[in-house]
Design an enzyme around this catalytic site. Structure first.
Site, PDB file in Angstrom:
ATOM      1  N   ASP A 143       0.807  -1.224   0.000  1.00 32.05           N
ATOM      2  CA  ASP A 143       0.000   0.000   0.000  1.00 32.05           C
ATOM      3  C   ASP A 143       0.843   1.279   0.000  1.00 32.05           C
ATOM      4  O   ASP A 143       0.323   2.355  -0.300  1.00 32.05           O
ATOM      5  CB  ASP A 143      -0.932   0.021   1.217  1.00 32.05           C
ATOM      6  CG  ASP A 143      -2.019  -1.043   1.139  1.00 32.05           C
ATOM      7  OD1 ASP A 143      -2.434  -1.361   0.010  1.00 32.05           O
ATOM      8  OD2 ASP A 143      -2.429  -1.546   2.191  1.00 32.05           O
ATOM      9  N   MET A 187      -5.964  -2.721  -5.293  1.00 34.54           N
ATOM     10  CA  MET A 187      -5.909  -2.647  -3.829  1.00 34.54           C
ATOM     11  C   MET A 187      -5.558  -1.243  -3.344  1.00 34.54           C
ATOM     12  O   MET A 187      -4.958  -0.445  -4.056  1.00 34.54           O
ATOM     13  CB  MET A 187      -4.913  -3.659  -3.287  1.00 34.54           C
ATOM     14  CG  MET A 187      -5.428  -5.094  -3.266  1.00 34.54           C
ATOM     15  SD  MET A 187      -4.206  -6.212  -2.532  1.00 34.54           S
ATOM     16  CE  MET A 187      -5.211  -7.692  -2.365  1.00 34.54           C
ATOM     17  N   GLY A 188      -5.894  -0.964  -2.091  1.00 34.04           N
ATOM     18  CA  GLY A 188      -5.626   0.329  -1.479  1.00 34.04           C
ATOM     19  C   GLY A 188      -6.818   0.782  -0.668  1.00 34.04           C
ATOM     20  O   GLY A 188      -7.748   1.364  -1.214  1.00 34.04           O
ATOM     21  N   ARG A 189      -6.803   0.495   0.637  1.00 34.45           N
ATOM     22  CA  ARG A 189      -7.958   0.789   1.489  1.00 34.45           C
ATOM     23  C   ARG A 189      -8.154   2.298   1.684  1.00 34.45           C
ATOM     24  O   ARG A 189      -9.232   2.830   1.493  1.00 34.45           O
ATOM     25  CB  ARG A 189      -7.776   0.111   2.848  1.00 34.45           C
ATOM     26  CG  ARG A 189      -8.928   0.345   3.816  1.00 34.45           C
ATOM     27  CD  ARG A 189      -8.652  -0.278   5.172  1.00 34.45           C
ATOM     28  NE  ARG A 189      -8.632  -1.724   5.139  1.00 34.45           N
ATOM     29  CZ  ARG A 189      -7.552  -2.475   5.372  1.00 34.45           C
ATOM     30  NH1 ARG A 189      -6.401  -1.895   5.633  1.00 34.45           N
ATOM     31  NH2 ARG A 189      -7.629  -3.782   5.337  1.00 34.45           N
ATOM     32  N   LEU A 300      -3.391 -11.090  -6.598  1.00 35.11           N
ATOM     33  CA  LEU A 300      -2.326 -11.208  -7.595  1.00 35.11           C
ATOM     34  C   LEU A 300      -1.337 -10.060  -7.471  1.00 35.11           C
ATOM     35  O   LEU A 300      -0.149 -10.208  -7.775  1.00 35.11           O
ATOM     36  CB  LEU A 300      -2.923 -11.231  -9.007  1.00 35.11           C
ATOM     37  CG  LEU A 300      -3.846 -12.410  -9.329  1.00 35.11           C
ATOM     38  CD1 LEU A 300      -4.512 -12.206 -10.688  1.00 35.11           C
ATOM     39  CD2 LEU A 300      -3.064 -13.714  -9.313  1.00 35.11           C
TER      40      LEU A 300
END
Length: 407
Positions: A143, A187-189, A300
């Protein structure tokens, strides 16, 4: 007297987290360490007595090279939050008894901001009870949201994978002579570093994604649909990179609107976010009436060791070694970090920083790196990220597939 080390891995894995483990092990061994122990499944596993002698596991001639090329966390991981000592001191008493039983002189923990919280708590408790044990953090997360480090090991390889896959997706989207929109979920909250990495697909042979949606900018449905509609009038195939953590102005995740409400882990984070690309794809199809496709890159992004950045592998190894050297120098309550020394040519060194200033904090993409309108990143982002994806680490192939270290 030779120091004994204990090392663990925590949180989500990366393609290079094991390179940091290799850096810890080799540096400690070359500096004359006594025993180098590994905690299996992080602090949680250690509390259950799961500990191994890394000297026996990594004794083979090819083991270190294989370890550097092995995805996932070789030692296993956990998402365990230590309680405050005033709430439950028994956990600390058990851990320090385990440290004593194995004559541990230094504890190193490879992980993200939550893992740094663990190191901060252990270091503070150790100081309070007069323990001589040194506690050091080793940064890790795809991240790239840790503060006080230029970037985080794991990000470069994930960025390289995302840029490569997005370039291939953009090429694939041109197959048919019809209007279509492809939405790729990345991805990346809370931070948009990974989604921004999709911009690295841009080059002489590729325009890159048309839009990039980041958590740092609240999602505006009307503006978004207007922009997609405009793009469709200019080109047949539109490709959008969207962070899984994109939210409305009121903080509602788009993935929750798609019915993807996820459980919360021990640190209060949603354990998994999924559905953002599906929500956006359905929205576009419903409102604009065109063909859409939703893609989730999912895990992935963090396990594609066959496409790891050599720069990332080397830097992951370096911060592992730097933590060992810091422990040998008597430091505790610190995290090894990467310090960019030059851009042209790219040069990066290692230092240590106060882990208390890292724990439970997050670094987002600077707003000045996001273009007006909030749906694309600018040249400053590329200048920052491009050096981190350079070079390849060729897998060791056996029978047609990569060989990995088996834990």
């Amino acid at each position: 007297m030779a120091m004994n080390f204990l090392v663990g891995q925590s949180g989500g894995p990366t393609a290079v987290i094991n390179s940091s483990l290799a850096g810890v092990y080799e540096t400690a061994r070359e500096c004359g360490a006594g025993r180098i122990w590994g905690m299996q499944y992080g602090i949680e596993g250690l509390l259950a007595g799961h500990i191994i002698d890394l000297g026996q596991v990594l004794s083979g001639g090819m083991s270190i090279e294989l370890l550097k090329r092995t995805p996932s966390s070789f030692l296993g991981s956990c998402r365990y939050k230590l309680p405050a000592p005033e709430t439950d001191e028994s956990v600390y008493q058990k851990l320090f008894a385990l440290f004593a039983a194995h004559s541990i002189d230094a504890v190193l923990y490879i992980g993200g901001n939550d893992s740094m919280d663990t190191i901060a708590r252990l270091s503070a408790y150790g100081t309070a009870v007069g323990s001589p044990i040194r506690f050091l953090g080793v940064p890790k997360t795809i991240d790239n949201d840790l503060v006080l480090t230029d970037h985080t090991p794991g990000f470069g390889s994930a960025a390289k994978y995302i840029a490569t896959v997005m370039k291939e997706v953009i090429c694939d989207s041109t197959v048919y002579d019809l209007h279509s929109v492809t939405v790729a979920e990345i991805m990346g909250r809370h931070a948009g570093w990974l989604a921004g990495a999709a911009s690295l697909a841009r080059g002489e042979d590729c325009e890159g994604p048309d839009l990039i949606l980041l958590p740092e900018v609240p999602f505006g449905q009307n503006l978004f649909l207007q922009r997609v509609d405009q793009l469709q009038k200019e080109k047949h195939n539109v490709v959008i990179a969207a962070s899984e953590g994109v939210k409305l102005k009121d903080g509602t995740y788009l993935c929750d609107l798609a019915g993807g409400d996820a459980p919360v882990d021990a640190f209060g984070h949603k354990a998994a976010l999924s559905g953002t690309s599906r929500y956006l794809s359905d929205l576009i199809r419903r409102e604009l009436g065109c063909k859409t496709r939703a893609i989730e890159l999912s895990t992935l992004q963090r396990c594609a060791s066959h496409l790891a950045s050599r720069t990332d592998v080397s830097e992951a190894y370096r911060v592992g070694g730097a933590a060992v050297l810091a422990a040998l120098q008597g430091q505790t309550g610190r995290m090894s970090a990467l310090k960019r020394l030059a851009d042209h040519p790219y040069l990066c060194g290692a230092e240590t920083v106060d882990v208390l200033q890292v724990a439970n904090r997050e670094k987002g993409v600077p707003l000045e790196w996001i273009q007006p309108g909030g749906m694309q990143v600018g040249p400053a982002f590329e200048a920052y990220a491009r050096p981190l994806i350079q070079g390849e680490m060729t897998p060791i192939y056996v029978n047609g597939v990569p060989r990995h270290m088996k834990s």
